[in-house]
Design a protein around this motif. Structure first.
Motif, short mmCIF file in Angstrom:
data_model
loop_
_atom_site.label_atom_id
_atom_site.label_comp_id
_atom_site.label_asym_id
_atom_site.label_seq_id
_atom_site.Cartn_x
_atom_site.Cartn_y
_atom_site.Cartn_z
N GLN A 62 -1.22 -49.24 -11.56
CA GLN A 62 -2.13 -49.72 -12.65
C GLN A 62 -3.37 -49.96 -11.91
O GLN A 62 -4.60 -49.84 -12.26
CB GLN A 62 -1.67 -50.89 -13.13
CG GLN A 62 -0.64 -50.89 -14.11
CD GLN A 62 0.00 -52.17 -14.57
OE1 GLN A 62 0.03 -53.40 -13.95
NE2 GLN A 62 0.63 -51.87 -15.90
N MET A 63 -3.31 -50.39 -10.84
CA MET A 63 -4.85 -50.88 -9.83
C MET A 63 -5.37 -49.26 -9.42
O MET A 63 -6.53 -49.53 -9.61
CB MET A 63 -4.27 -51.51 -8.50
CG MET A 63 -4.16 -53.09 -8.71
SD MET A 63 -5.42 -54.00 -9.63
CE MET A 63 -6.61 -54.00 -8.26
N GLN A 64 -4.37 -48.51 -9.13
CA GLN A 64 -5.04 -47.38 -8.77
C GLN A 64 -6.04 -46.46 -9.99
O GLN A 64 -6.86 -46.08 -9.95
CB GLN A 64 -4.17 -46.38 -8.21
CG GLN A 64 -3.51 -46.58 -7.18
CD GLN A 64 -2.47 -45.48 -6.62
OE1 GLN A 64 -1.84 -44.85 -7.46
NE2 GLN A 64 -2.25 -45.58 -5.18
N ARG A 65 -5.25 -46.81 -11.19
CA ARG A 65 -6.11 -46.22 -12.50
C ARG A 65 -7.22 -47.13 -12.67
O ARG A 65 -8.26 -46.64 -13.04
CB ARG A 65 -4.89 -46.22 -13.54
CG ARG A 65 -4.03 -45.11 -13.64
CD ARG A 65 -3.29 -45.37 -15.01
NE ARG A 65 -2.66 -46.35 -15.41
CZ ARG A 65 -1.35 -46.59 -15.14
NH1 ARG A 65 -0.45 -45.70 -14.29
NH2 ARG A 65 -0.70 -47.71 -15.36
N LEU A 66 -7.16 -48.56 -12.64
CA LEU A 66 -8.36 -49.24 -12.81
C LEU A 66 -9.31 -48.69 -11.62
O LEU A 66 -10.74 -48.89 -12.31
CB LEU A 66 -7.68 -50.70 -12.57
CG LEU A 66 -8.96 -51.66 -12.94
CD1 LEU A 66 -9.45 -51.71 -14.31
CD2 LEU A 66 -8.28 -53.14 -12.91
N GLU A 67 -9.09 -48.63 -10.65
CA GLU A 67 -9.93 -48.48 -9.83
C GLU A 67 -10.82 -47.04 -10.00
O GLU A 67 -11.88 -46.95 -9.91
CB GLU A 67 -9.51 -48.32 -8.31
CG GLU A 67 -10.34 -48.20 -7.01
CD GLU A 67 -9.43 -48.15 -5.72
OE1 GLU A 67 -9.01 -47.06 -5.41
OE2 GLU A 67 -9.45 -49.07 -5.22
N ARG A 68 -9.82 -46.22 -10.27
CA ARG A 68 -10.58 -44.94 -10.82
C ARG A 68 -11.40 -44.93 -11.82
O ARG A 68 -12.72 -44.25 -11.95
CB ARG A 68 -9.31 -44.01 -11.06
CG ARG A 68 -9.82 -42.49 -11.43
CD ARG A 68 -9.08 -41.77 -12.38
NE ARG A 68 -9.22 -42.01 -13.68
CZ ARG A 68 -8.84 -41.72 -14.75
NH1 ARG A 68 -7.62 -41.10 -14.89
NH2 ARG A 68 -9.49 -41.49 -15.83
N ASP A 69 -10.99 -45.84 -12.97
CA ASP A 69 -11.91 -45.92 -14.18
C ASP A 69 -12.98 -46.79 -13.81
O ASP A 69 -14.17 -46.35 -14.26
CB ASP A 69 -10.94 -46.76 -15.21
CG ASP A 69 -9.84 -45.88 -15.81
OD1 ASP A 69 -9.75 -44.71 -15.52
OD2 ASP A 69 -9.02 -46.64 -16.58
N VAL A 70 -13.18 -47.56 -12.92
CA VAL A 70 -14.28 -48.34 -12.68
C VAL A 70 -15.22 -47.44 -11.74
O VAL A 70 -16.51 -47.38 -12.20
CB VAL A 70 -13.79 -49.85 -11.61
CG1 VAL A 70 -15.31 -50.36 -11.20
CG2 VAL A 70 -13.16 -50.81 -12.73
#
Length: 141
Positions: A62-70
């Motif tokens: 989830q953090m990786q996806r969030l980092e990618r999205d940001v």
């Protein structure tokens, strides 16, 4: 030989123990004994560790996806600002009031469109392929 031990349980927990004992056709003592033995067994710690590991893995994804999205959002905004600043000529002072009024009108339309998309669950980031962050564009810095 068995030793006797008196313990106190909250009423709700005691009710759950009793219901389980009735369903399994076991004594309440047998249910509590099995629960304590499971809690104290070495493999119980392994099960807890495995559960924590699964949760940490899920949080990492989830953090990786969030980092990618940001990161994608920041790059999109930066690219738009650079483009806008590059192509937008300065306005003469007599046209600025009309341009500001038109800008407010366009911004209100933008906010309404954004609100509708978000209510429908449509997000720009969902339109972008998931593997986009793995692609390295040639010559782009």
């Amino acid at each position: 030989m068995r030793d006797r031990m008196n313990v106190y349980f909250p009423p709700e927990l005691l009710k759950q123990i009793s219901e389980l004992a009735d369903r399994k056709k076991l004594s309440r003592s047998a249910i509590v004994e099995a629960a304590v033995a499971s809690f104290l067994s070495p493999d119980a710690a392994d099960r807890r560790e495995a559960a924590f590991t699964r949760r940490l893995d899920r949080l990492s994804r989830q953090m990786q996806r969030l980092e990618r999205d940001v990161g994608l959002t920041a790059e999109t905004l930066a690219l738009f600002i650079r483009f806008w600043l590059t192509i937008t000529p300065p306005l003469p002072s007599d046209a600025q009031a009309a341009a500001q009024a038109k800008g407010r009108e366009r911004f209100e339309g933008f906010v309404e469109t954004l609100g509708r998309r978000l209510q429908k669950g449509q997000g720009f980031l969902r339109e972008i392929p998931g593997d986009l962050h793995r692609q390295e564009p040639a010559g782009d810095t």
